[in-house]
Scaffold this motif. Sequence first.
Motif, PDB file in Angstrom:
ATOM      1  N   ILE A 189       0.829  -1.213   0.000  1.00  0.00           N
ATOM      2  CA  ILE A 189       0.000   0.000   0.000  1.00  0.00           C
ATOM      3  C   ILE A 189       0.861   1.260   0.000  1.00  0.00           C
ATOM      4  CG2 ILE A 189      -1.864  -1.194   1.205  1.00  0.00           C
ATOM      5  CD1 ILE A 189      -1.173   0.627   3.631  1.00  0.00           C
ATOM      6  N   THR A 190       2.112   1.155   0.453  1.00  0.00           N
ATOM      7  CA  THR A 190       2.961   2.351   0.462  1.00  0.00           C
ATOM      8  C   THR A 190       3.342   2.790  -0.944  1.00  0.00           C
ATOM      9  OG1 THR A 190       4.998   1.042   0.691  1.00  0.00           O
ATOM     10  CG2 THR A 190       3.898   1.758   2.720  1.00  0.00           C
ATOM     11  N   TYR A 191       3.252   1.872  -1.906  1.00  0.00           N
ATOM     12  CA  TYR A 191       3.553   2.185  -3.300  1.00  0.00           C
ATOM     13  C   TYR A 191       2.295   2.437  -4.129  1.00  0.00           C
ATOM     14  CZ  TYR A 191       7.896  -0.220  -1.967  1.00  0.00           C
ATOM     15  OH  TYR A 191       9.044  -0.618  -1.328  1.00  0.00           O
ATOM     16  N   SER A 192       1.166   1.991  -3.654  1.00  0.00           N
ATOM     17  CA  SER A 192      -0.027   1.873  -4.480  1.00  0.00           C
ATOM     18  C   SER A 192      -0.656   3.211  -4.853  1.00  0.00           C
ATOM     19  CB  SER A 192      -1.076   1.023  -3.740  1.00  0.00           C
ATOM     20  OG  SER A 192      -2.307   1.075  -4.399  1.00  0.00           O
ATOM     21  N   GLY A 193      -0.838   3.427  -6.158  1.00  0.00           N
ATOM     22  CA  GLY A 193      -1.601   4.575  -6.609  1.00  0.00           C
ATOM     23  C   GLY A 193      -3.078   4.407  -6.320  1.00  0.00           C
ATOM     24  N   THR A 194      -3.559   3.162  -6.349  1.00  0.00           N
ATOM     25  CA  THR A 194      -4.965   2.882  -6.053  1.00  0.00           C
ATOM     26  C   THR A 194      -5.312   3.305  -4.634  1.00  0.00           C
ATOM     27  OG1 THR A 194      -4.895   0.972  -7.542  1.00  0.00           O
ATOM     28  CG2 THR A 194      -6.721   1.078  -5.979  1.00  0.00           C
ATOM     29  N   VAL A 195      -4.515   2.856  -3.667  1.00  0.00           N
ATOM     30  CA  VAL A 195      -4.770   3.201  -2.273  1.00  0.00           C
ATOM     31  C   VAL A 195      -4.554   4.694  -2.040  1.00  0.00           C
ATOM     32  CG1 VAL A 195      -4.087   2.774   0.119  1.00  0.00           C
ATOM     33  CG2 VAL A 195      -4.186   0.873  -1.509  1.00  0.00           C
ATOM     34  N   SER A 196      -3.573   5.269  -2.715  1.00  0.00           N
ATOM     35  CA  SER A 196      -3.278   6.690  -2.517  1.00  0.00           C
ATOM     36  C   SER A 196      -4.421   7.593  -2.985  1.00  0.00           C
ATOM     37  CB  SER A 196      -1.982   7.066  -3.232  1.00  0.00           C
ATOM     38  OG  SER A 196      -0.876   6.447  -2.603  1.00  0.00           O
ATOM     39  N   ALA A 197      -5.138   7.164  -4.026  1.00  0.00           N
ATOM     40  CA  ALA A 197      -6.309   7.938  -4.445  1.00  0.00           C
ATOM     41  C   ALA A 197      -7.342   7.979  -3.324  1.00  0.00           C
ATOM     42  CB  ALA A 197      -6.918   7.330  -5.706  1.00  0.00           C
ATOM     43  N   ALA A 198      -7.533   6.843  -2.651  1.00  0.00           N
ATOM     44  CA  ALA A 198      -8.450   6.812  -1.510  1.00  0.00           C
ATOM     45  C   ALA A 198      -7.903   7.628  -0.341  1.00  0.00           C
ATOM     46  CB  ALA A 198      -8.708   5.369  -1.085  1.00  0.00           C
ATOM     47  N   MET A 199      -6.584   7.607  -0.159  1.00  0.00           N
ATOM     48  CA  MET A 199      -5.977   8.444   0.885  1.00  0.00           C
ATOM     49  C   MET A 199      -6.261   9.921   0.638  1.00  0.00           C
ATOM     50  SD  MET A 199      -2.218   6.815   1.636  1.00  0.00           S
ATOM     51  CE  MET A 199      -2.015   5.256   2.488  1.00  0.00           C
ATOM     52  N   GLU A 200      -6.145  10.336  -0.620  1.00  0.00           N
ATOM     53  CA  GLU A 200      -6.384  11.735  -0.947  1.00  0.00           C
ATOM     54  C   GLU A 200      -7.836  12.110  -0.649  1.00  0.00           C
ATOM     55  OE1 GLU A 200      -5.094  15.562  -2.334  1.00  0.00           O
ATOM     56  OE2 GLU A 200      -4.103  13.761  -1.553  1.00  0.00           O
ATOM     57  N   GLY A 201      -8.751  11.230  -0.987  1.00  0.00           N
ATOM     58  CA  GLY A 201     -10.140  11.488  -0.644  1.00  0.00           C
ATOM     59  C   GLY A 201     -10.332  11.644   0.853  1.00  0.00           C
ATOM     60  N   THR A 202      -9.674  10.785   1.630  1.00  0.00           N
ATOM     61  CA  THR A 202      -9.768  10.861   3.089  1.00  0.00           C
ATOM     62  C   THR A 202      -9.167  12.153   3.611  1.00  0.00           C
ATOM     63  OG1 THR A 202      -9.621   8.452   3.180  1.00  0.00           O
ATOM     64  CG2 THR A 202      -9.228   9.637   5.226  1.00  0.00           C
ATOM     65  N   LEU A 203      -8.014  12.558   3.072  1.00  0.00           N
ATOM     66  CA  LEU A 203      -7.405  13.825   3.474  1.00  0.00           C
ATOM     67  C   LEU A 203      -8.326  15.009   3.211  1.00  0.00           C
ATOM     68  CD1 LEU A 203      -3.736  13.334   2.215  1.00  0.00           C
ATOM     69  CD2 LEU A 203      -4.443  13.689   4.592  1.00  0.00           C
ATOM     70  N   LEU A 204      -9.148  14.891   2.183  1.00  0.00           N
ATOM     71  CA  LEU A 204     -10.078  15.965   1.828  1.00  0.00           C
ATOM     72  C   LEU A 204     -11.409  15.840   2.560  1.00  0.00           C
ATOM     73  CD1 LEU A 204      -9.331  16.060  -2.003  1.00  0.00           C
ATOM     74  CD2 LEU A 204      -8.601  17.725  -0.278  1.00  0.00           C
ATOM     75  N   GLY A 205     -11.482  14.901   3.501  1.00  0.00           N
ATOM     76  CA  GLY A 205     -12.659  14.786   4.347  1.00  0.00           C
ATOM     77  C   GLY A 205     -13.803  13.983   3.763  1.00  0.00           C
ATOM     78  N   ILE A 206     -13.512  13.117   2.777  1.00  0.00           N
ATOM     79  CA  ILE A 206     -14.558  12.336   2.104  1.00  0.00           C
ATOM     80  C   ILE A 206     -14.348  10.856   2.411  1.00  0.00           C
ATOM     81  CG2 ILE A 206     -15.577  11.743  -0.127  1.00  0.00           C
ATOM     82  CD1 ILE A 206     -14.410  14.410  -1.176  1.00  0.00           C
ATOM     83  N   PRO A 207     -15.387  10.129   2.836  1.00  0.00           N
ATOM     84  CA  PRO A 207     -15.239   8.681   3.030  1.00  0.00           C
ATOM     85  C   PRO A 207     -14.726   8.026   1.753  1.00  0.00           C
ATOM     86  CG  PRO A 207     -17.344   9.441   3.901  1.00  0.00           C
ATOM     87  CD  PRO A 207     -16.748  10.602   3.156  1.00  0.00           C
ATOM     88  N   SER A 208     -13.711   7.175   1.886  1.00  0.00           N
ATOM     89  CA  SER A 208     -13.034   6.650   0.698  1.00  0.00           C
ATOM     90  C   SER A 208     -12.630   5.194   0.905  1.00  0.00           C
ATOM     91  CB  SER A 208     -11.775   7.476   0.393  1.00  0.00           C
ATOM     92  OG  SER A 208     -12.095   8.845   0.199  1.00  0.00           O
ATOM     93  N   ALA A 209     -12.561   4.479  -0.217  1.00  0.00           N
ATOM     94  CA  ALA A 209     -12.138   3.079  -0.180  1.00  0.00           C
ATOM     95  C   ALA A 209     -11.406   2.733  -1.468  1.00  0.00           C
ATOM     96  CB  ALA A 209     -13.341   2.152   0.003  1.00  0.00           C
ATOM     97  N   ALA A 210     -10.429   1.832  -1.341  1.00  0.00           N
ATOM     98  CA  ALA A 210      -9.702   1.283  -2.486  1.00  0.00           C
ATOM     99  C   ALA A 210     -10.085  -0.179  -2.623  1.00  0.00           C
ATOM    100  CB  ALA A 210      -8.197   1.424  -2.278  1.00  0.00           C
ATOM    101  N   ILE A 211     -10.324  -0.613  -3.875  1.00  0.00           N
ATOM    102  CA  ILE A 211     -10.755  -1.984  -4.121  1.00  0.00           C
ATOM    103  C   ILE A 211      -9.835  -2.615  -5.160  1.00  0.00           C
ATOM    104  CG2 ILE A 211     -12.676  -3.463  -4.829  1.00  0.00           C
ATOM    105  CD1 ILE A 211     -14.556  -1.151  -4.096  1.00  0.00           C
ATOM    106  N   SER A 212      -9.322  -3.805  -4.854  1.00  0.00           N
ATOM    107  CA  SER A 212      -8.386  -4.495  -5.736  1.00  0.00           C
ATOM    108  C   SER A 212      -8.767  -5.958  -5.874  1.00  0.00           C
ATOM    109  CB  SER A 212      -6.956  -4.404  -5.190  1.00  0.00           C
ATOM    110  OG  SER A 212      -6.571  -3.065  -4.953  1.00  0.00           O
TER     111      SER A 212
END
Length: 250
Positions: free
Chosen positions: A101-124
């Motif tokens: 997950i430290t490399y993942s662009g998929t998870v990082s997109a969800a992280m960015e959503g969370t940083l912006l205050g939006i519930p977020s999830a990554a699915i693989s």
Amino acid sequence: MRILLCNDDGIHSAGLRALEEAVSPLGEVYVVAPDREQSASSHALTLHRPLRVEQLDERHYMVDGTPTDCVNLAVNGLLRDRRPDLVLSGINHGSNLGDDITYSGTVSAAMEGTLLGIPSAAISVAGRERFDFRAAAEFAQKLVRALEKKGLPPDTLLNVNVPALPSELVRGVALTRMGKRRYGDAIVEKTDPRGKKYYWIGGDEAGFVEDEGTDFAAVARGMISVTPLHLDLTNYASFDAIAQLDLDWR
């Protein structure tokens, strides 16, 4: 409900199409995704050049940037008239388990959503070559309905990994913690036609530490792994040990 979709495999990926098809009946879906594959881009944000956006239709935008760029641009720019209620990233072609997950662009997109205050999830989907997205898409529907009702704790996102199995063979859902990779030789050295060496990062698939309760263990048993991730990376358990370093200024 306004749902923002993103990924790191690019806007034309089959996984993204499967996710959109699954959640479209549940709300107003917008897709803002990279124009090409951005796997292993981590949480990179483009600051050294302008971003170009191509609007494909009313609700589909293609960005020449990273997954993090896409989510940030969507929330603060393209959809600023009304912020998304939920950010979903995926469905990724391949797993995002443990240290990955430290490399993942998929998870990082969800992280960015969370940083912006939006519930977020990554699915693989935890496959290697042939991908069946049906089970992941079905679970995404259930996840959206659950998050619409109950949301997520603050500063928390969900990292979901679905085994590469037909829906009828998936054995259930497990709430898990991050596992640990067992890394081997990850550098492949080659020589080009002019006699100069070049390198590929990433060789054979790395193994994992077999430990109960982890995302690796759940997927290996044919279960869907749901790992809650927290954005606070502080290792609170280490405070006493670090204090023993005697790091006084004077």
